[in-house]
Design an enzyme around this catalytic site. Structure first.
Site, mmCIF file in Angstrom:
data_model
loop_
_atom_site.group_PDB
_atom_site.id
_atom_site.type_symbol
_atom_site.label_atom_id
_atom_site.label_comp_id
_atom_site.label_asym_id
_atom_site.label_seq_id
_atom_site.Cartn_x
_atom_site.Cartn_y
_atom_site.Cartn_z
ATOM 1 N N ASP A 18 13.035 -8.816 10.131
ATOM 2 C CA ASP A 18 11.995 -8.545 9.156
ATOM 3 C C ASP A 18 12.629 -7.667 8.075
ATOM 4 O O ASP A 18 13.610 -6.967 8.343
ATOM 5 C CB ASP A 18 10.846 -7.815 9.849
ATOM 6 C CG ASP A 18 9.819 -7.296 8.867
ATOM 7 O OD1 ASP A 18 9.276 -8.092 8.084
ATOM 8 O OD2 ASP A 18 9.577 -6.070 8.884
ATOM 9 N N ASP A 20 10.842 -5.384 5.347
ATOM 10 C CA ASP A 20 10.222 -4.082 5.072
ATOM 11 C C ASP A 20 9.865 -3.345 6.356
ATOM 12 O O ASP A 20 9.139 -3.856 7.194
ATOM 13 C CB ASP A 20 8.982 -4.279 4.197
ATOM 14 C CG ASP A 20 9.320 -4.988 2.896
ATOM 15 O OD1 ASP A 20 10.334 -4.634 2.286
ATOM 16 O OD2 ASP A 20 8.565 -5.904 2.503
ATOM 17 N N HIS A 97 2.560 -16.292 0.559
ATOM 18 C CA HIS A 97 1.125 -16.545 0.689
ATOM 19 C C HIS A 97 0.357 -15.316 1.155
ATOM 20 O O HIS A 97 0.924 -14.390 1.728
ATOM 21 C CB HIS A 97 0.899 -17.703 1.671
ATOM 22 C CG HIS A 97 1.655 -18.933 1.288
ATOM 23 N ND1 HIS A 97 2.753 -19.378 2.000
ATOM 24 C CD2 HIS A 97 1.499 -19.781 0.241
ATOM 25 C CE1 HIS A 97 3.223 -20.464 1.411
ATOM 26 N NE2 HIS A 97 2.489 -20.730 0.344
ATOM 27 N N ARG A 106 3.487 -17.886 7.166
ATOM 28 C CA ARG A 106 3.177 -16.461 7.251
ATOM 29 C C ARG A 106 3.201 -15.972 8.698
ATOM 30 O O ARG A 106 2.551 -16.530 9.574
ATOM 31 C CB ARG A 106 1.812 -16.183 6.619
ATOM 32 C CG ARG A 106 1.466 -14.720 6.583
ATOM 33 C CD ARG A 106 0.213 -14.477 5.748
ATOM 34 N NE ARG A 106 -0.173 -13.084 5.835
ATOM 35 C CZ ARG A 106 0.447 -12.092 5.198
ATOM 36 N NH1 ARG A 106 1.456 -12.356 4.410
ATOM 37 N NH2 ARG A 106 0.066 -10.849 5.340
ATOM 38 N N ASP A 132 9.199 -4.738 13.007
ATOM 39 C CA ASP A 132 8.533 -3.454 13.234
ATOM 40 C C ASP A 132 7.040 -3.562 13.525
ATOM 41 O O ASP A 132 6.401 -2.542 13.771
ATOM 42 C CB ASP A 132 8.750 -2.517 12.041
ATOM 43 C CG ASP A 132 8.064 -3.010 10.768
ATOM 44 O OD1 ASP A 132 8.073 -4.229 10.513
ATOM 45 O OD2 ASP A 132 7.529 -2.167 10.031
#
Length: 182
Positions: A18, A20, A97, A106, A132
């Protein structure tokens, strides 16, 4: 470090991260490359995987595009800065999206993990996802990939309790994937 499954498995053939809160400090809806800051130890972990010949990739939800908070060009500029700071990634998958768009990409949907795996020529069962939040774990599970949660201050307690494996940092997460034991 803890895991809910005590089975030893073979090491993954690729690791998807991931963006962020996992490899860079989370700046919500960031469209400014100058705000990108790597998470502690991220470059070392990524370089360690690269030195072993393990492909690395990014799977990132970027709903700020759908919401009009950032443009795709701004997100692309941020991603370019991530690569400048953390080195090259073998694959990038980005979902532009929003929550209600009904897309298959997503997270926690499996779309980005499945696509990244296919682009790397791997079965999702040979891939691991490190993230996270619970959506990262859900995407991995839905795709048939392994997953390790590295919680931050925004990770919910329920997400920690339900994660298949939990590590204190990125290095510990990668060590777990190669050791296969808590």
């Amino acid at each position: 470090m803890h895991t809910s499954a005590g089975l030893t498995q073979t090491a993954p053939r690729a690791v998807l991260f991931d963006r962020d809160g996992t490899i860079v400090i989370d700046v919500p809806y960031n469209g400014d490359p100058s705000l990108v800051q790597p998470m502690p130890g991220a470059r070392e972990v990524l370089d360690g995987l690269r030195s072993r010949g393990v492909p690395v990739g990014v799977v990132t939800n970027q709903s700020g595009i759908a919401r009009g908070f950032v443009t795709r060009e701004q997100v692309d500029a941020v991603n370019a800065r991530v690569e400048e700071l953390l080195g090259p990634f073998d694959v990038w998958e980005l979902c532009p999206h929003g929550n209600d768009d009904g897309c298959g990409c997503r997270k926690p949907g499996p779309g980005m993990v499945l696509s990244a795996s296919a682009r790397l020529g791997l079965d999702p069962s040979d891939v691991a996802v490190i993230g996270d939040i619970g959506a990262d774990m859900g995407a991995a599970a839905a795709a048939g990939a392994r997953a390790v949660l590295v919680p931050t201050d925004i990770t919910l307690e329920e997400e920690i309790r339900s994660a298949p494996a939990v590590a204190g940092n990125l290095a510990e997460a990668v060590d777990f994937l190669w050791a296969g034991t808590p």
